[in-house]
Write an enzyme that holds these catalytic residues in place. Structure first.
Site, PDB file in Angstrom:
ATOM      1  N   LYS A  40      71.726  19.890  38.410  1.00 29.05           N
ATOM      2  CA  LYS A  40      71.926  19.612  36.943  1.00 29.05           C
ATOM      3  C   LYS A  40      72.230  18.107  36.920  1.00 29.05           C
ATOM      4  O   LYS A  40      72.526  17.326  37.937  1.00 29.05           O
ATOM      5  CB  LYS A  40      73.486  20.239  36.787  1.00 29.05           C
ATOM      6  N   ASP A  59      70.420  21.055  27.814  1.00 30.69           N
ATOM      7  CA  ASP A  59      71.727  21.615  27.777  1.00 30.69           C
ATOM      8  C   ASP A  59      72.305  21.090  26.630  1.00 30.69           C
ATOM      9  O   ASP A  59      71.710  20.663  25.695  1.00 30.69           O
ATOM     10  CB  ASP A  59      72.349  21.220  29.069  1.00 30.69           C
TER      11      ASP A  59
END
Ligand code: NDP
Length: 460
Positions: free
Chosen positions: A140, A180
């Site tokens: 991430k 995201d």
């Protein structure tokens, strides 16, 4: 030979002690990373039954290795705003675990982003990606840059600067970022352009969530929201229920929320509320989705503007109140910790029968406990929102094969994947003595795939 109950009890104690010691070490090492602690606690505690049953995971030190990222990269992102002023943001990429494939996970651009948030998201991503059944590891990244209120030119200059550093660490077989919060088609486009320019080659598989014209997959944009609803469909089926004629509340009005609303409506639900970071709208006649799409996807405006076009609707400032609206099904699709214990109690008191998490970690640990005790059908994020990364992996597959599937083909694969994630989570929950606990089931099912791969690859 069957194991005696005394041995089972001993192993259970050993597993609990092991989990506690790993968790304590995580907290001691990085005492300020509260979001990361929360994610680690949730996952580790649910793994006790599998560790008790398979103590070799303890002997191989799997948890100590799992909680420590393989690599963490932080970097300076300097850029110039339209007024000619120099700004500096911080960039992150946490490459958490590559046991089953290249690191895979989105990039978040939001002022709240810090290492703790990126680590919690990356940690969750390891098991989520394993659950999809596809060969992708966990990672991430992101930045504390806030795209809100910035011009396209500013966003372009920032993303180009971000990629000028990030490109060194990513690649189609190494690490494949996606979107995201705050990272949508515009940001992915600019980042892909800069990566291509630096690398001097067309490596389509380096990013997912690309535009359809240059290597993106049909149905990727819809995948997380649709997937979250497909997961809820499976949960509801287990009690002979469905979305038809139900009342639904969806938080957020971003990528995940919009397509969760769309699918819920297609299945016959009335979605009465959604929100953004300023507040929520309530439309008892059902949210008019084309208005929300135009306001948020095209015009990048505030959700409060909805009520000027739909006088039957109301806008309330602040986000927490959205969970006081009566609903049969709640789909939290905005951000972490948006449902706390009180909000969970309010939902239960209002008769909510199912919660399917579109956002990452939207329910606090206390809220989850309330849902479990009240026997609310609870779809944990890493299972219920895995549709996005699953279709990202399908995008990578199409890029490798240099072909593209139709929307219907991708959607059918997405449905099959969500069904399989549900079934695997359910089976693991049943096998470990708590059949209603899909959170535990999802964690165990994902964990075993990753842990088994880590063991055969040696101590690395
Ligand atoms: P977007 O940036 O597209 O949308 C986020 C939405 O949530 C916006 O409407 C935003 O409001 C709202 N929001 C942000 N913070 C808050 C807050 N504190 N309170 C209320 N609303 C808030 O992001 P995504 O839809 O992509 O992501 C949403 C969630 O889903 C995140 O948790 C993300 O990690 C998760 N997720 C996303 C996936 C994807 O494929 N995109 C895949 C799996 C999970 P505003 O417009 O004011 O910013």
């Amino acid at each position: 030979m069957p194991i005696s109950s005394a041995v089972i009890a001993e192993r259970q104690t050993e597993a609990e002690q092991y989990v506690r010691s790993v968790y304590d070490k995580v907290v001691r090492r990085d005492p300020n990373e509260v979001e990361f602690h929360q994610a680690v606690k949730e996952i580790l505690e649910s793994l006790v039954p599998v560790l008790a049953r398979h103590p070799h995971y303890i002997q191989h030190g799997i948890l100590e290795r799992l909680v420590e990222p393989e690599r963490m990269i932080t970097f300076r992102v300097p850029w110039m705003n339209d007024a000619g002023e120099v700004k500096v943001n911080r960039g992150f990429r946490v490459q958490f675990n590559s046991a089953i494939g290249p690191y895979k996970g989105g990039l978040r651009f939001h002022p709240s982003v810090n290492l703790s948030i990126i680590k919690f998201l990356g940690f969750e991503q390891i098991l989520k990606n394993a659950l999809t059944g596809q060969p992708i590891g966990g990672g991430k990244g992101g930045s504390d840059f806030d795209p809100k209120g910035k011009s396209d030119a500013e966003v372009m200059r920032f993303t180009q600067s971000f990629m000028t550093e990030l490109y060194k660490y990513i690649g189609p077989d190494t690490d494949v970022p996606a979107g995201d919060i705050g990272v949508g088609a515009r940001e992915i486009g600019y980042m892909f352009g800069q990566y291509k320019r630096i690398r001097g080659g067309y490596e389509a598989g380096v990013l997912t969530g690309k535009g359809i014209g240059y290597g993106g997959s049909l149905a990727r944009k819809e995948a997380t929201g649709y997937g979250c609803v497909y997961f809820a469909v499976e949960m509801l089926k287990s009690r002979g229920l469905s979305f038809q004629d139900s009342t639904v509340v969806v938080s957020g009005s971003g990528n995940v929320s919009i397509y969760a609303i769309e699918k819920a409506q297609q299945l016959g639900a009335t979605v009465v509320a959604c929100s953004d970071s300023n507040g929520y709208i309530y439309d008892p006649n059902g949210i008019h989705l084309p208005t929300v799409k135009r306001l948020k996807e095209v015009e990048r405006k505030r959700i409060s503007e909805y009520v000027t076009e739909h006088p039957g609707a109301t806008f309330t400032e602040g986000c927490e109140g959205i969970w006081s609206i009566q609903c049969d099904i709640a789909l939290p699709c905005a951000t972490q910790n948006e449902i706390d214990e009180d909000a969970a109690r309010t939902l239960v008191a209002g008769g909510t029968i199912a919660v399917s998490e579109g956002a990452n970690m939207p329910s606090t640990l206390e809220a989850i406990d309330v849902f479990h005790k009240a026997k609310v059908l609870f779809g944990p994020a890493k299972a219920a929102n895995a549709g996005g990364v699953a279709v990202s992996a399908l995008e990578m597959a199409q890029n490798n094969m240099r072909l593209s599937w139709t929307f219907e083909e991708v959607d059918a694969k997405l449905q099959a994947i969500m069904r399989s994630i549900y079934n695997e989570s359910l089976r693991a929950a049943q096998a470990h003595g708590d059949p209603d606990n899909l959170l535990m089931g999802a964690n165990i099912a994902g964990f075993m795939k990753v842990a088994d791969s880590m063991i055969v690859q040696g101590v690395i």
